[in-house]
Write a protein that holds these residues in place. Structure first.
Motif, PDB file in Angstrom:
ATOM      1  N   ALA A  22       0.831  -1.214   0.000  1.00 43.57           N
ATOM      2  CA  ALA A  22       0.000   0.000   0.000  1.00 43.57           C
ATOM      3  C   ALA A  22       0.868   1.268   0.000  1.00 43.57           C
ATOM      4  CB  ALA A  22      -0.928   0.010   1.219  1.00 43.57           C
ATOM      5  N   ILE A  23       1.940   1.277   0.801  1.00 40.24           N
ATOM      6  CA  ILE A  23       2.797   2.487   0.788  1.00 40.24           C
ATOM      7  C   ILE A  23       3.558   2.595  -0.521  1.00 40.24           C
ATOM      8  CG2 ILE A  23       2.998   2.689   3.308  1.00 40.24           C
ATOM      9  CD1 ILE A  23       5.891   1.544   3.028  1.00 40.24           C
ATOM     10  N   ARG A  25       2.391   1.601  -3.491  1.00 41.24           N
ATOM     11  CA  ARG A  25       1.414   2.162  -4.434  1.00 41.24           C
ATOM     12  C   ARG A  25       1.209   3.656  -4.169  1.00 41.24           C
ATOM     13  NH1 ARG A  25      -1.389  -2.595  -3.099  1.00 41.24           N
ATOM     14  NH2 ARG A  25      -2.794  -1.444  -1.695  1.00 41.24           N
ATOM     15  N   GLY A  26       1.334   4.025  -2.884  1.00 39.73           N
ATOM     16  CA  GLY A  26       1.096   5.423  -2.512  1.00 39.73           C
ATOM     17  C   GLY A  26       2.299   6.328  -2.739  1.00 39.73           C
ATOM     18  N   CYS A 204      -7.166   5.171   5.666  1.00 36.18           N
ATOM     19  CA  CYS A 204      -6.775   4.598   4.368  1.00 36.18           C
ATOM     20  C   CYS A 204      -5.319   4.985   4.106  1.00 36.18           C
ATOM     21  CB  CYS A 204      -7.671   5.137   3.257  1.00 36.18           C
ATOM     22  SG  CYS A 204      -7.084   4.614   1.626  1.00 36.18           S
ATOM     23  N   GLU A 206      -3.298   4.456   1.526  1.00 33.44           N
ATOM     24  CA  GLU A 206      -3.005   5.060   0.220  1.00 33.44           C
ATOM     25  C   GLU A 206      -3.481   6.509   0.145  1.00 33.44           C
ATOM     26  OE1 GLU A 206      -3.931   1.205  -2.172  1.00 33.44           O
ATOM     27  OE2 GLU A 206      -3.168   2.730  -3.570  1.00 33.44           O
ATOM     28  N   GLU A 207      -4.644   6.776   0.743  1.00 32.23           N
ATOM     29  CA  GLU A 207      -5.153   8.152   0.727  1.00 32.23           C
ATOM     30  C   GLU A 207      -4.207   9.059   1.520  1.00 32.23           C
ATOM     31  OE1 GLU A 207      -9.492   8.232   1.198  1.00 32.23           O
ATOM     32  OE2 GLU A 207      -9.154   9.943   2.556  1.00 32.23           O
ATOM     33  N   ARG A 208      -3.740   8.578   2.655  1.00 30.55           N
ATOM     34  CA  ARG A 208      -2.809   9.363   3.459  1.00 30.55           C
ATOM     35  C   ARG A 208      -1.493   9.571   2.741  1.00 30.55           C
ATOM     36  NH1 ARG A 208      -2.730  10.454   8.681  1.00 30.55           N
ATOM     37  NH2 ARG A 208      -4.804  11.227   8.220  1.00 30.55           N
ATOM     38  N   MET A 209      -1.045   8.556   2.017  1.00 27.36           N
ATOM     39  CA  MET A 209       0.189   8.707   1.246  1.00 27.36           C
ATOM     40  C   MET A 209       0.013   9.769   0.170  1.00 27.36           C
ATOM     41  SD  MET A 209       2.633   6.841   2.396  1.00 27.36           S
ATOM     42  CE  MET A 209       3.703   6.976   0.966  1.00 27.36           C
ATOM     43  N   ARG A 210      -1.182   9.799  -0.466  1.00 27.67           N
ATOM     44  CA  ARG A 210      -1.434  10.836  -1.487  1.00 27.67           C
ATOM     45  C   ARG A 210      -1.450  12.216  -0.852  1.00 27.67           C
ATOM     46  NH1 ARG A 210      -4.613   6.837  -3.720  1.00 27.67           N
ATOM     47  NH2 ARG A 210      -6.521   7.465  -2.625  1.00 27.67           N
TER      48      ARG A 210
END
Ligand code: DX5
Ligand code: ZN
Length: 219
Positions: A22-23, A25-26, A204, A206-210
């Protein structure tokens, strides 16, 4: 280029490969691997075996942070083709120059970590030998702690020393980093920000990574 290194100390250990995917992808740049021995810091995290279980599960390089007493005997355990940095604490090394040379002899970039109250003067005779200086912005041992504001000025001073002495180490800040403070932190001359709970405890990942990526892009 400013980079984000999520710390897996705050990840779901029962779903570590999924969290790392996930990180990745983010848009993460490193996996920050927090190794704690229960002596140098009042907590035990995990050993090299857990890090090695992640080998090949992502393309992300390992940014290994050893919070262990006298780390020399354990350095080789953390050397893998995916290991980019191994950082040791100046406060935990009897012979810091020897340890830094030892890390570099293993073909890995060497970092020195300083606790919040440790003066930058500790770097006077090692700064030109290291590839990274890791500034702790929390007292080491746990994720989820508050950022210590005085470390921001410390980072600015370190960036000025690097400029004035034409040194080339990366500056990493570690502890209490969130989307709310990352722009100020990176604006102080920091190159790599570590974030653990802000990433892995988010609803989420991925959302946080974005969210982090947007902030980093606009520093
Ligand atoms: C603390 C570790 C940090 C910590 C960061 O001793 O070195 O890397 O996991 O976690 P947060 O971002 O939650 O402070
Ligand atoms: Zn760390």
């Amino acid at each position: 280029m400013k980079k984000l290194a999520p710390s897996i100390l705050s990840a779901d250990f029962a779903a570590l490969a999924e969290d790392v995917a996930a990180i990745e992808r983010g848009g993460a740049h490193y996996i920050h691997v927090d190794i704690m021995d229960g002596h140098f810091v009042p907590n035990i995290s995990f050993g090299a075996g857990v890090m090695k279980s992640l080998q090949g599960k992502s393309e992300l390089p390992f940014d290994v942070h050893l919070m262990i007493e006298d780390p020399d005997d354990y350095l080789e355990d953390f050397v893998t083709p995916q290991t980019e940095y191994i950082s040791v604490h100046a406060e935990a090394c009897t012979h810091l120059n020897r340890t830094i040379q030892h890390i570099k002899s293993l073909g890995v970039k060497a970092g020195v970590a300083l606790n919040p109250a440790t003066s930058l003067s500790v770097l006077d005779y090692i700064a030109e030998d290291v590839d990274m200086v890791l500034l702790m912005s929390v007292n080491p041992g746990f994720g989820g702690q508050e950022f210590i504001p005085s470390v921001l000025e410390k980072a600015r001073e370190l960036a000025e020393i690097r400029r004035a002495e034409s040194l080339e180490f990366e500056i990493e800040i570690d502890g209490g980093v969130s989307p709310d403070n990352i722009q100020e932190i990176l604006g102080a001359g920091v190159d790599i920000a570590v974030a653990g709970s802000a990433v892995f405890k988010a609803a989420c990942i991925e959302e946080r990574m974005r969210e982090f990526a947007d902030k980093i892009a606009n520093v």
